[in-house]
Scaffold this motif. Structure first.
Motif, PDB file in Angstrom:
ATOM      1  N   UNK A 148       0.824  -1.232   0.000  1.00  0.00           N
ATOM      2  CA  UNK A 148       0.000   0.000   0.000  1.00  0.00           C
ATOM      3  C   UNK A 148       0.851   1.272   0.000  1.00  0.00           C
ATOM      4  N   UNK A 149       2.132   1.121  -0.202  1.00  0.00           N
ATOM      5  CA  UNK A 149       2.997   2.305  -0.206  1.00  0.00           C
ATOM      6  C   UNK A 149       3.178   2.797  -1.644  1.00  0.00           C
ATOM      7  N   UNK A 150       3.214   4.112  -1.803  1.00  0.00           N
ATOM      8  CA  UNK A 150       3.529   4.667  -3.116  1.00  0.00           C
ATOM      9  C   UNK A 150       5.046   4.659  -3.260  1.00  0.00           C
ATOM     10  N   UNK A 151       5.536   4.424  -4.467  1.00  0.00           N
ATOM     11  CA  UNK A 151       6.982   4.246  -4.660  1.00  0.00           C
ATOM     12  C   UNK A 151       7.517   5.120  -5.797  1.00  0.00           C
ATOM     13  N   UNK A 152       8.571   5.899  -5.517  1.00  0.00           N
ATOM     14  CA  UNK A 152       9.302   6.609  -6.576  1.00  0.00           C
ATOM     15  C   UNK A 152      10.634   5.902  -6.767  1.00  0.00           C
ATOM     16  N   UNK A 153      10.964   5.624  -8.020  1.00  0.00           N
ATOM     17  CA  UNK A 153      12.198   4.876  -8.270  1.00  0.00           C
ATOM     18  C   UNK A 153      13.431   5.762  -8.251  1.00  0.00           C
ATOM     19  N   UNK A 154      14.493   5.198  -7.738  1.00  0.00           N
ATOM     20  CA  UNK A 154      15.802   5.855  -7.784  1.00  0.00           C
ATOM     21  C   UNK A 154      16.843   4.738  -7.644  1.00  0.00           C
ATOM     22  N   UNK A 155      18.080   5.071  -7.867  1.00  0.00           N
ATOM     23  CA  UNK A 155      19.102   4.036  -7.677  1.00  0.00           C
ATOM     24  C   UNK A 155      20.430   4.676  -7.279  1.00  0.00           C
ATOM     25  N   UNK A 156      21.334   3.855  -6.734  1.00  0.00           N
ATOM     26  CA  UNK A 156      22.669   4.358  -6.391  1.00  0.00           C
ATOM     27  C   UNK A 156      23.631   4.106  -7.562  1.00  0.00           C
ATOM     28  N   UNK A 157      24.896   4.489  -7.419  1.00  0.00           N
ATOM     29  CA  UNK A 157      25.814   4.349  -8.555  1.00  0.00           C
ATOM     30  C   UNK A 157      26.139   2.891  -8.881  1.00  0.00           C
ATOM     31  N   UNK A 158      25.807   1.981  -7.965  1.00  0.00           N
ATOM     32  CA  UNK A 158      25.966   0.557  -8.293  1.00  0.00           C
ATOM     33  C   UNK A 158      24.723   0.037  -9.028  1.00  0.00           C
ATOM     34  N   UNK A 159      23.829   0.968  -9.364  1.00  0.00           N
ATOM     35  CA  UNK A 159      22.545   0.658 -10.004  1.00  0.00           C
ATOM     36  C   UNK A 159      21.730  -0.317  -9.163  1.00  0.00           C
ATOM     37  N   UNK A 160      21.892  -0.189  -7.863  1.00  0.00           N
ATOM     38  CA  UNK A 160      21.009  -0.911  -6.951  1.00  0.00           C
ATOM     39  C   UNK A 160      19.830   0.020  -6.666  1.00  0.00           C
ATOM     40  N   UNK A 161      18.610  -0.554  -6.612  1.00  0.00           N
ATOM     41  CA  UNK A 161      17.428   0.269  -6.362  1.00  0.00           C
ATOM     42  C   UNK A 161      17.514   0.941  -5.002  1.00  0.00           C
ATOM     43  N   UNK A 162      17.284   2.238  -4.990  1.00  0.00           N
ATOM     44  CA  UNK A 162      17.212   3.010  -3.744  1.00  0.00           C
ATOM     45  C   UNK A 162      15.983   3.915  -3.886  1.00  0.00           C
ATOM     46  N   UNK A 163      14.819   3.366  -3.554  1.00  0.00           N
ATOM     47  CA  UNK A 163      13.548   4.006  -3.873  1.00  0.00           C
ATOM     48  C   UNK A 163      13.012   4.828  -2.707  1.00  0.00           C
ATOM     49  N   UNK A 164      12.082   5.727  -3.042  1.00  0.00           N
ATOM     50  CA  UNK A 164      11.372   6.481  -2.003  1.00  0.00           C
ATOM     51  C   UNK A 164       9.998   5.852  -1.804  1.00  0.00           C
ATOM     52  N   UNK A 165       9.605   5.703  -0.548  1.00  0.00           N
ATOM     53  CA  UNK A 165       8.303   5.101  -0.225  1.00  0.00           C
ATOM     54  C   UNK A 165       7.474   6.094   0.563  1.00  0.00           C
ATOM     55  N   UNK A 166       6.176   6.154   0.224  1.00  0.00           N
ATOM     56  CA  UNK A 166       5.255   7.031   0.955  1.00  0.00           C
ATOM     57  C   UNK A 166       4.174   6.161   1.593  1.00  0.00           C
ATOM     58  N   UNK A 167       3.966   6.375   2.870  1.00  0.00           N
ATOM     59  CA  UNK A 167       2.935   5.616   3.589  1.00  0.00           C
ATOM     60  C   UNK A 167       1.860   6.565   4.078  1.00  0.00           C
ATOM     61  N   UNK A 168       0.629   6.119   3.957  1.00  0.00           N
ATOM     62  CA  UNK A 168      -0.450   6.899   4.530  1.00  0.00           C
ATOM     63  C   UNK A 168      -1.360   5.970   5.321  1.00  0.00           C
ATOM     64  N   UNK A 169      -1.249   6.036   6.614  1.00  0.00           N
ATOM     65  CA  UNK A 169      -2.081   5.225   7.532  1.00  0.00           C
ATOM     66  C   UNK A 169      -2.138   3.765   7.117  1.00  0.00           C
ATOM     67  N   UNK A 170      -0.968   3.218   6.877  1.00  0.00           N
ATOM     68  CA  UNK A 170      -0.874   1.805   6.500  1.00  0.00           C
ATOM     69  C   UNK A 170      -0.828   0.967   7.778  1.00  0.00           C
ATOM     70  N   UNK A 171      -1.651  -0.055   7.854  1.00  0.00           N
ATOM     71  CA  UNK A 171      -1.682  -0.922   9.040  1.00  0.00           C
ATOM     72  C   UNK A 171      -0.387  -1.728   9.115  1.00  0.00           C
ATOM     73  N   UNK A 172       0.293  -1.650  10.266  1.00  0.00           N
ATOM     74  CA  UNK A 172       1.604  -2.308  10.407  1.00  0.00           C
ATOM     75  C   UNK A 172       1.629  -3.133  11.696  1.00  0.00           C
ATOM     76  N   UNK A 173       2.604  -4.008  11.775  1.00  0.00           N
ATOM     77  CA  UNK A 173       2.864  -4.721  13.033  1.00  0.00           C
ATOM     78  C   UNK A 173       3.928  -3.950  13.786  1.00  0.00           C
ATOM     79  N   UNK A 174       3.798  -3.883  15.101  1.00  0.00           N
ATOM     80  CA  UNK A 174       4.808  -3.152  15.875  1.00  0.00           C
ATOM     81  C   UNK A 174       5.212  -3.951  17.114  1.00  0.00           C
ATOM     82  N   UNK A 175       6.354  -3.617  17.628  1.00  0.00           N
ATOM     83  CA  UNK A 175       6.834  -4.240  18.871  1.00  0.00           C
ATOM     84  C   UNK A 175       7.899  -3.366  19.503  1.00  0.00           C
ATOM     85  N   UNK A 176       7.839  -3.217  20.830  1.00  0.00           N
ATOM     86  CA  UNK A 176       8.881  -2.444  21.515  1.00  0.00           C
ATOM     87  C   UNK A 176      10.219  -3.144  21.340  1.00  0.00           C
ATOM     88  N   UNK A 177      11.240  -2.344  21.195  1.00  0.00           N
ATOM     89  CA  UNK A 177      12.556  -2.960  20.998  1.00  0.00           C
ATOM     90  C   UNK A 177      13.611  -2.137  21.733  1.00  0.00           C
TER      91      UNK A 177
END
Lengths: 341, 380
Positions: free
Chosen positions: A152-181
């Motif tokens: 459910x995240x919106x994604x903008x593509x980008x990459x580093x100089x090794x051409x590995x994906x380094x994308x931007x993600x946008x979340x809007x009230x996405x249901x997630x699992x959480x735990x204190x750490x």
């Protein structure tokens, strides 16, 4: 290395030699997901080395993971293995079950409210291929680990100089699992830096081996260029830099096994960064024009080093933290601090 | 291709008590010694201090008790050494005997030689120097020409040793002489030479900073008895090789500029700690990494391995680090180095600015070390 680590090193290096081939890396750089490589890593439990056995992992230590991460760096494996290992470690500590799929790490600005995540994560490794992202979010009481599905995240593509994906993600009230750490708020940056330091040490080892091999093969003026003292002296420097990087990263892993390791991790990232700048320059110089071509594989390592040295905090950023802390403690406290850890 | 092996080596928990003891001792002993003198560390010669260390049992720590040693672990010894260097203790008088000549005699010396030398060295009363370089034999050690000719009951020595550190204040020299002019490497032999022997002339040579720690030692028909031959005739080259791992990997190979690093941090802290934080952090990262590398070699030496190659790596990286220190201090502060009348920072800066060029010369030049490393990589 102990016996277990030697066995682990041999098997991981064999696996990666078979599956992280030049052909695989080239295809990955063109956007293809290296499924066969990833499936093999998952099947061998390597993505979960730091997850306890009762949570479906290998229950290994950071010092064991060092072997895996170093091999991943040495073979330029174009997959989020380091990210999955760190993510699994964080999730396990937070008591969150490790999901099937591809888990990556997300640094960004988040708001966590009633189990829903909002915000933006930048330069997320391999996000377009991943199924889940792990983040650390500061809450009123402490720090929460978050496991977010990426569907459910919106994604903008980008990459580093090794051409590995380094994308931007946008979340809007996405249901997630959480735990204190029990981790610092910047724990993701910290342990990301640890993982990258080890991968970089592996890539540096590759540069040494590859450059020595090339110098013994390439003939000019009637003899292998490795017979010239000018080249020998350069390769000696390259090899000492990779040796220093290796022990700095190993030292940080050992410290992480013992407890609070932010000092040793900062030391490792700074030292490995310095080594990378020197080593990539020498490796290219020794290889001459052929090493500058896409056809030759040298750049799979050098471009990764150029990308990774700035990820999870550049050497300069970590150095500034080390320096500030040292000056706050005072000049006379440096030695007791270094020897007391 | 096998690269180097640097396994992590952690100091045992039990060394903590010893470290505290050494620190307390040094806090008391060094409190009146100015920083510029402390900056000399293992070049600083102080016989009274060496005697105190001997009394503490901190010289010859690993040697058997029957030779005046203390049968302590390699790690206990490492802790004592690094504390001495970090504090700037004047350990130069006994340094060579403790680090190098003692272990050499334990490896290759006769019972008589050990009994003669080691107990006195361990007490901090007997000092050694190492006679290797000559006017025409520097990095090319195999070109050694000083001749030891067989005569009745011993050898007659003629020739000149050069750059011999501490010879002017040492009692004995471990010397490398040519016993066979026909052979090259296999024609060299080590001897334990009493520097009071007739025919020896020792002339201190002033270095560029005006200090006299290295010397020219001339041998004119000097008689050295058979009993003072170390190891076996013709094995000098191999024996010297075995010493080098001890010579090249210790904490002195990265801590020689530590006093300046400390004063630099003090100076930057005074200015608010904003400036130079990055550079200080980088220096710390290199310091900590070098310490791990040096400890790793200490661990291998403790197990009886011969990490000569790894030792060369430590010395090469360590010298670059030490030599960078005055450069960094200059870039960050830009204060004028001062001889006499300055503050701690500018005086230590003056001493080390002038001294660091020797750090990549003594104990094997940078080029020789890198040649050894290249051989280890399979390039030669």
């Amino acid at each position: 290395m102990n016996e277990l680590q030697t066995i682990l090193s041999d098997s991981v290096n064999r696996l990666l030699a078979d599956y992280s081939t030049k052909q695989t890396i080239v295809a990955a750089e063109q956007g293809e997901w290296p499924k066969a490589l990833w499936d093999e890593l998952v099947a061998n439990g390597l993505t979960r080395v730091l997850v306890p056995e009762d949570m479906g992992g290998a229950g290994a230590t950071w010092s064991d993971a060092y072997v895996v991460l170093k091999a991943a760096g040495e073979h330029a494996a174009p997959v989020p293995l380091a990210e999955a290992i760190v993510a699994g470690w964080i999730l396990a500590r937070a008591g969150i079950a490790i999901p099937d799929g591809i888990v990556t790490l997300m640094e960004g600005d988040f708001l966590l409210k009633e189990g829903r995540l909002s915000g933006k994560a930048t330069r997320v490794p391999f996000a377009r291929h991943a199924t889940h992202g792990v983040a650390l979010v500061k809450s009123g009481w402490g720090v929460e680990a978050v496991l977010a599905p990426l569907d459910y995240a919106r994604l903008d593509k980008d990459q580093n100089v090794a051409r590995e994906a380094r994308d931007t993600l946008y979340f809007e009230r996405v249901v997630v699992e959480t735990g204190w750490v029990e981790l610092p708020e910047d724990g993701l940056r910290l342990f990301g830096a640890l993982a990258r330091s080890v991968q970089m040490a592996g890539a540096l080892d590759y540069l040494t081996k590859q450059s020595v091999a090339y110098a013994n093969e390439r003939t000019q003026f009637g003899k292998p260029i490795g017979k010239f003292q000018a080249i020998q002296q350069q390769l000696a420097v390259l090899s000492t830099q990779s040796a220093a990087a290796g022990i700095a990263a190993a030292h940080a892993c050992a410290a992480a096994d013992k407890g609070e390791a932010s000092f040793e991790i900062a030391v490792a990232k700074v030292r490995v960064d310095d080594a990378s700048s020197i080593a990539t320059s020498i490796a290219h110089q020794v290889h001459g024009a052929i090493g500058f071509t896409y056809e030759h594989g040298l750049h799979f390592a050098t471009r990764r080093l150029w990308a990774w040295r700035a990820e999870f905090g550049s050497g300069a950023e970590w150095a500034e933290e080390l320096g500030r802390a040292a000056m706050e403690r005072g000049a006379d406290e440096l030695w007791p601090y270094v020897t007391g850890r | 291709m096998q690269t180097f092996r640097f396994d992590l080596c952690e100091l045992p928990e039990e060394t903590r008590g010893l470290r505290e003891e050494v620190r307390a001792f040094l806090a008391e002993e060094l409190k009146t010694i100015p920083a510029v003198i402390r900056a000399q560390t293992w070049s600083g010669h102080d016989q009274a201090f060496s005697a105190k260390m001997g009394a503490k049992g901190w010289i010859g720590m690993r040697w058997p008790k029957k030779y005046g040693g203390h049968e302590r672990s390699a790690f206990d010894r490492y802790v004592v050494l690094e504390e001495m260097l970090a504090a700037g203790a004047p350990v130069g008088a006994h340094w060579i005997g403790d680090r190098q000549s003692g272990p050499l005699l334990l490896n290759f010396g006769t019972e008589e030689q050990r009994q003669l030398i080691l107990p006195k060295v361990a007490k901090g009363e007997c000092f050694l120097c190492i006679g290797m370089s000559e006017p025409d034999s520097g990095s090319d050690l195999a070109a050694t020409r000083t001749k030891a000719e067989k005569v009745d009951g011993g050898y007659k020595v003629n020739g000149t040793k050069l750059w011999t550190s501490g010879a002017n204040r040492a009692h004995y020299m471990i010397a490398l002489f040519r016993t066979d002019p026909e052979k090259k490497h296999d024609g060299l032999t080590q001897f334990l030479v009493d520097l009071k022997s007739p025919g020896i002339t020792i002339r201190p040579i002033s270095d560029l900073a005006g200090n006299s720690h290295f010397n020219e030692v001339v041998f004119q028909d000097v008689f050295v008895p058979d009993s003072m031959l170390v190891g076996s005739e013709g094995s000098g080259w191999a024996q010297v090789g075995a010493e080098l791992a001890f010579e090249r990997s210790g904490p002195e190979r990265y801590l020689s500029s530590y006093l300046l690093m400390k004063e630099l941090i003090r100076e930057l802290s005074k200015r608010g700690g904003e400036e130079g934080a990055k550079e200080v952090g980088r220096l710390i990262a290199h310091l900590v990494t070098l310490r791990q590398m040096s400890l790793s070699v200490a661990g291998m030496l403790d197990k009886g391995e011969n990490p000569a190659l790894e030792a060369s790596v430590v010395k090469d990286l360590g010298a670059v680090f030490e030599q960078d220190m005055p450069v960094k201090a200059h870039e960050l502060i830009g204060a004028e180095p001062t001889i006499g009348g300055g503050d701690d920072f500018t005086e230590v800066l003056a001493y080390l600015t002038q001294t660091v060029p020797s750090f990549s010369l003594r104990g094997g030049t940078r080029e020789i070390l890198r040649g050894i490393i290249a051989r280890g990589l399979g390039l030669r």
